[in-house]
Design a protein around this motif. Structure first.
Motif, PDB file in Angstrom:
ATOM      1  N   THR A  47     -31.834  35.149  -7.243  1.00  0.00           N
ATOM      2  CA  THR A  47     -32.280  36.147  -6.268  1.00  0.00           C
ATOM      3  C   THR A  47     -33.706  35.854  -5.820  1.00  0.00           C
ATOM      4  O   THR A  47     -34.472  35.190  -6.511  1.00  0.00           O
ATOM      5  N   GLN A  48     -34.067  36.363  -4.642  1.00  0.00           N
ATOM      6  CA  GLN A  48     -35.424  36.252  -4.130  1.00  0.00           C
ATOM      7  C   GLN A  48     -36.202  37.523  -4.475  1.00  0.00           C
ATOM      8  O   GLN A  48     -35.633  38.616  -4.528  1.00  0.00           O
ATOM      9  N   GLY A  49     -37.512  37.351  -4.699  1.00  0.00           N
ATOM     10  CA  GLY A  49     -38.340  38.505  -5.010  1.00  0.00           C
ATOM     11  C   GLY A  49     -39.728  38.365  -4.422  1.00  0.00           C
ATOM     12  O   GLY A  49     -39.959  37.582  -3.497  1.00  0.00           O
ATOM     13  N   MET A  50     -40.648  39.140  -4.963  1.00  0.00           N
ATOM     14  CA  MET A  50     -42.048  39.099  -4.537  1.00  0.00           C
ATOM     15  C   MET A  50     -42.877  38.799  -5.779  1.00  0.00           C
ATOM     16  O   MET A  50     -42.860  39.568  -6.739  1.00  0.00           O
ATOM     17  N   GLN A  51     -43.608  37.694  -5.771  1.00  0.00           N
ATOM     18  CA  GLN A  51     -44.295  37.238  -6.973  1.00  0.00           C
ATOM     19  C   GLN A  51     -45.755  37.667  -6.990  1.00  0.00           C
ATOM     20  O   GLN A  51     -46.471  37.504  -6.007  1.00  0.00           O
ATOM     21  N   SER A  52     -46.175  38.185  -8.152  1.00  0.00           N
ATOM     22  CA  SER A  52     -47.582  38.533  -8.394  1.00  0.00           C
ATOM     23  C   SER A  52     -48.129  39.433  -7.295  1.00  0.00           C
ATOM     24  O   SER A  52     -49.176  39.168  -6.704  1.00  0.00           O
ATOM     25  N   ASP A  81     -50.813  31.492 -11.138  1.00  0.00           N
ATOM     26  CA  ASP A  81     -50.978  32.947 -11.208  1.00  0.00           C
ATOM     27  C   ASP A  81     -52.415  33.289 -10.851  1.00  0.00           C
ATOM     28  O   ASP A  81     -53.294  32.407 -10.787  1.00  0.00           O
ATOM     29  N   TYR A  82     -52.662  34.579 -10.620  1.00  0.00           N
ATOM     30  CA  TYR A  82     -54.006  35.013 -10.255  1.00  0.00           C
ATOM     31  C   TYR A  82     -54.192  36.472 -10.642  1.00  0.00           C
ATOM     32  O   TYR A  82     -53.227  37.218 -10.858  1.00  0.00           O
ATOM     33  N   SER A  83     -55.445  36.898 -10.743  1.00  0.00           N
ATOM     34  CA  SER A  83     -55.778  38.316 -10.885  1.00  0.00           C
ATOM     35  C   SER A  83     -57.171  38.537 -10.321  1.00  0.00           C
ATOM     36  O   SER A  83     -58.017  37.639 -10.357  1.00  0.00           O
ATOM     37  N   PHE A  84     -57.405  39.745  -9.805  1.00  0.00           N
ATOM     38  CA  PHE A  84     -58.694  40.088  -9.214  1.00  0.00           C
ATOM     39  C   PHE A  84     -59.574  40.817 -10.230  1.00  0.00           C
ATOM     40  O   PHE A  84     -59.077  41.506 -11.126  1.00  0.00           O
TER      41      PHE A  84
END
Length: 726
Positions: A37-42, A94-97
């Motif tokens: 399936t397709q999704g929305m990452q991060s 990956d990333y985070s603010f």
């Protein structure tokens, strides 16, 4: 026999007609990505509440980017950062603010340690001056930016470090870390696995103090695993693993002051002989730290507030339960220093509001149903957002309710499993919905009323693709077993003929608080079950006593006797299903993984007149072999409850084996050790019982990698066919 059918309406785009469904699911297609399936990452909601960021990958040139989108239009606004613009790193995963969004922490590579813990290489990108700083030369753990983004703390070699991103200087703040002895700020194995977190340190709001938990593992017994790899000699992996009744790590809570460069141990005004600290969290006040303390039996949980100026600890909340108290991650501090808390103290998990001293203000949600996720509080509208099963225990819906417990509104509209990701200001939410007939779809909604604004990702191409396959409907129902209405689903062959007699394969997990019978999209096991159904098997799954989302009494009935009531329910359910004319009572099998393997073993041994075969993958065979936190939560210690441990463990019932038994384990399972299987094997041999068993070299509890899952499911398929026919 009482079976009340609750059939779901079948989507026309999915189950168009039997004639159109002509392709067969194969084991190869399950594992080659055919049904992905397709999704929305991060997904990250920006502080302005109007935009969100998503991590995108360009598979053609193997680059990555953080792209900014507008909530109202869903159109891409800009690219915040692309790895193509970075000379030193080709891509990031990956990333985070930071809290003020001035810095972005980038993950460039990671290697797993255990289930949740990793070692990785990280960089900090400055969104203002476009500079890039490597956090450390060595792989590190749990790097976390300070609230204003000028510093970053991380774990390395069991010690904590702080890097000043302005000066570039790195300071070591603990010095006694040592493998298998002392860990600072990173959880030990059993905390990671059973309390579900790795980072055991936290920045305060001002960024001038760090609270952390210290683990002294000196007296914890060691466990070792041989990892064979491809070298001439194997490598021995040795780590601390406290089995039920053995010594845990000694934990203590500490505060590090970055201004004075001093560390102070936190003391509370209560004597704990043996305890856990499963959560720490700073409040909005930079000087008030919260810490949850839990006794070893886990039936007494205390919430403490610690004043970092005076080091005085105040007991704010104390929860007691005759069985156990669930640890909550939902503690939320409001601007007036009151707080939100979730608890099942009234028999169901609900949301509560307390003032800063722990005095109850009100119970916000109420009813004979469970809150399953707490999403947050909007100070502007004084509304709380949450997910619950109040629309039936197999469904999930998203709701909003006033802080005063009034004006509740259901924000999701489609039956099935709904979950939400809210914008930072709670203006919007992205709803993820799926059901047994509808693949995951992502939609944008107004959080005031739940109004649908736009579709984002709908996976309709997968739905269209699946319309060509022989997919049978999953029929939901309840079955009355041992005085309880238990949730059940059944999958019948697409060409089902009630005049025929079919073999039955039962699947379950059955662990405390778990759920397998849920109205959600397929997992890999579902596709495998569909493959078996198209080959003439009926599949059934029953959530027996001890499983979740039907109240504390239903869930905690198994206390001190894991494997008693759950096994009774599976055996009785099999008997009732076997009494149906279309099921061949002489050809009933059962399988499961982990706790489910523990259950399937027990069901075959103790229900030897009902089950013809069982498959147990990575099973616990005696609770004496499993860890302290999980096992003692439900069983206390073996020293206190020897009968509970032994009477219901399958290793003590091997002499009852009559049917066909397949036992599977990974040799590098750090969770449920292969010891469980080797001891079971020896017991079966000494009982002169024939069986099959398979060890996957160097595979962990998930038993995956390369062709491993393909090989395993082929083995299980062949075993089922040989035992049950068809």
């Amino acid at each position: 026999m009482t079976i009340r059918l609750l059939f779901l309406a079948l989507g026309m785009c999915f189950f168009t007609s039997i004639n159109a469904q002509n392709k067969s699911i194969t084991i190869e297609s399950i594992w080659d990505g055919t049904f992905r399936t397709q999704g929305m990452q991060s997904l990250h909601s920006m502080n302005n509440g109007k935009q969100y960021a998503v991590l995108n990958f360009n598979r053609a040139n193997r680059t990555s980017s953080i792209d900014l989108y507008d909530y109202s239009t869903l159109e891409k606004v800009s690219t915040i950062l692309s790895s193509e613009d970075l000379e030193t790193i080709p891509s990031f995963i990956d990333y985070s603010f930071s809290s003020d969004e001035s810095k972005i922490l980038l993950t460039t590579d990671q290697t797993s340690i255990y289930r949740r813990s990793t070692l990785g290489t990280y960089y900090v990108y400055n969104t203002v001056d476009k500079s890039l700083i490597k956090v450390a030369e060595e792989p590190i753990q749990e790097p976390t930016l300070s609230p204003n983004g000028d510093k970053i703390a991380y774990g390395l070699n069991n010690n904590l470090y702080v890097k000043d991103l302005v000066s570039g200087d790195t300071s070591q703040i603990t010095f006694d870390g040592e493998k298998n002895t002392i860990i600072n700020g990173i959880t030990d194995w059993v905390y990671e696995e059973e309390f579900g977190f790795v980072r055991a340190f936290d920045w305060n709001a001002a960024g001038d103090k760090i609270a952390f938990i210290r683990f002294d593992e000196t007296d914890v017994p060691e466990f070792s695993m041989d990892v064979y790899g491809s070298d001439l000699y194997q490598i021995q992996q040795v780590f601390k693993y406290p089995k039920a009744g053995e010594a845990n790590a000694l934990v203590s809570l500490h505060l590090y002051d970055l201004n004075t460069k001093t560390t102070t141990e936190v003391k509370v005004d209560k004597t704990y002989n043996d305890f856990y600290i499963p959560r720490i969290k700073w409040s909005k006040d930079a000087n008030i730290l919260s810490a949850q303390f839990l006794n070893r039996h886990q039936n007494e949980l205390d919430l403490w507030f610690i004043d970092a100026k005076t080091m005085k600890a105040s007991l704010v909340l104390a929860e007691v339960d005759k069985a156990y108290v669930d640890v909550t991650s939902d503690l939320t501090f409001l601007n007036n220093h009151s707080f939100i808390w979730t608890s099942e103290k009234d028999g169901y998990n609900h949301i509560y509001h307390y003032d800063k001293t722990g005095k109850s203000i009100n119970q916000i949600t109420n009813g004979n149903w469970e809150v399953t996720s707490y999403y947050g509080y909007d100070a502007k509208t004084k509304r709380i957002f949450y997910q619950s099963v109040e629309n039936g225990s197999i469904n999930r819906d998203v709701y909003a309710i006033g802080l005063n417990g009034k004006n509740k509104i259901r924000l999701s509209s489609k039956e099935g499993t709904n979950s939400a990701s809210f914008s930072a200001d709670f203006t919007y939410f992205i709803n993820t919905h799926s059901s047994t007939t509808t693949p995951p779809n992502y939609t944008l909604h107004d959080s005031k009323t739940g109004k649908l604004l736009k579709n984002i990702v709908d996976n309709q191409s997968l739905a269209a693709q699946l319309s060509n396959y022989k997919i049978a409907p999953k029929e939901f129902s309840t079955i009355q077993v041992n005085g309880n209405d238990l949730n059940m689903y059944m999958i019948k062959p697409l060409d089902f003929d009630a005049s025929k007699s079919y073999p039955l394969l039962m699947f379950q997990y059955s662990g405390p608080g778990s759920q397998q019978v849920a109205n959600r999209w397929h997992g890999t096991n579902d596709y495998w079950h569909q493959m078996l159904a198209q080959q003439g098997y009926i599949i059934a799954c029953v959530d027996g006593r001890g499983t979740g989302l039907k109240g504390a009494e239903f869930k905690k009935v198994t206390q001190n006797e894991l494997g008693k009531y759950e096994v009774e329910d599976q055996i009785e359910a099999a008997k009732k299903l076997g009494s149906q004319a279309f099921i061949d009572a002489e050809r009933i099998g059962i399988w499961g993984w982990s706790y489910g393997g523990f259950m399937s073993s027990n069901a075959l041994f103790q229900g030897n007149d009902v089950f013809k075969m069982a498959i147990a993958v990575a099973p616990v065979t005696s609770w004496r072999f499993y860890d302290t936190i999980y096992t003692e939560r439900y069983m206390t210690t073996p020293q206190e409850n020897a009968a509970g441990y032994d009477n219901n463990s399958p290793i003590n019932h091997v002499e009852k084996l009559k049917g066909d038994f397949l036992l599977v384990h990974g040799s590098a399972d750090d969770n449920v050790h292969v010891q469980n299987t080797t001891r079971m094997v020896e017991a079966l041999i000494q009982a002169n019982k024939q069986f099959e068993w398979l060890i996957y070299p160097d595979k962990n509890h998930g038993i995956y990698g390369g062709n491993t899952r393909l090989h395993l499911y082929t083995k299980m398929t062949n075993f089922i066919k040989a035992s049950l026919g068809n």
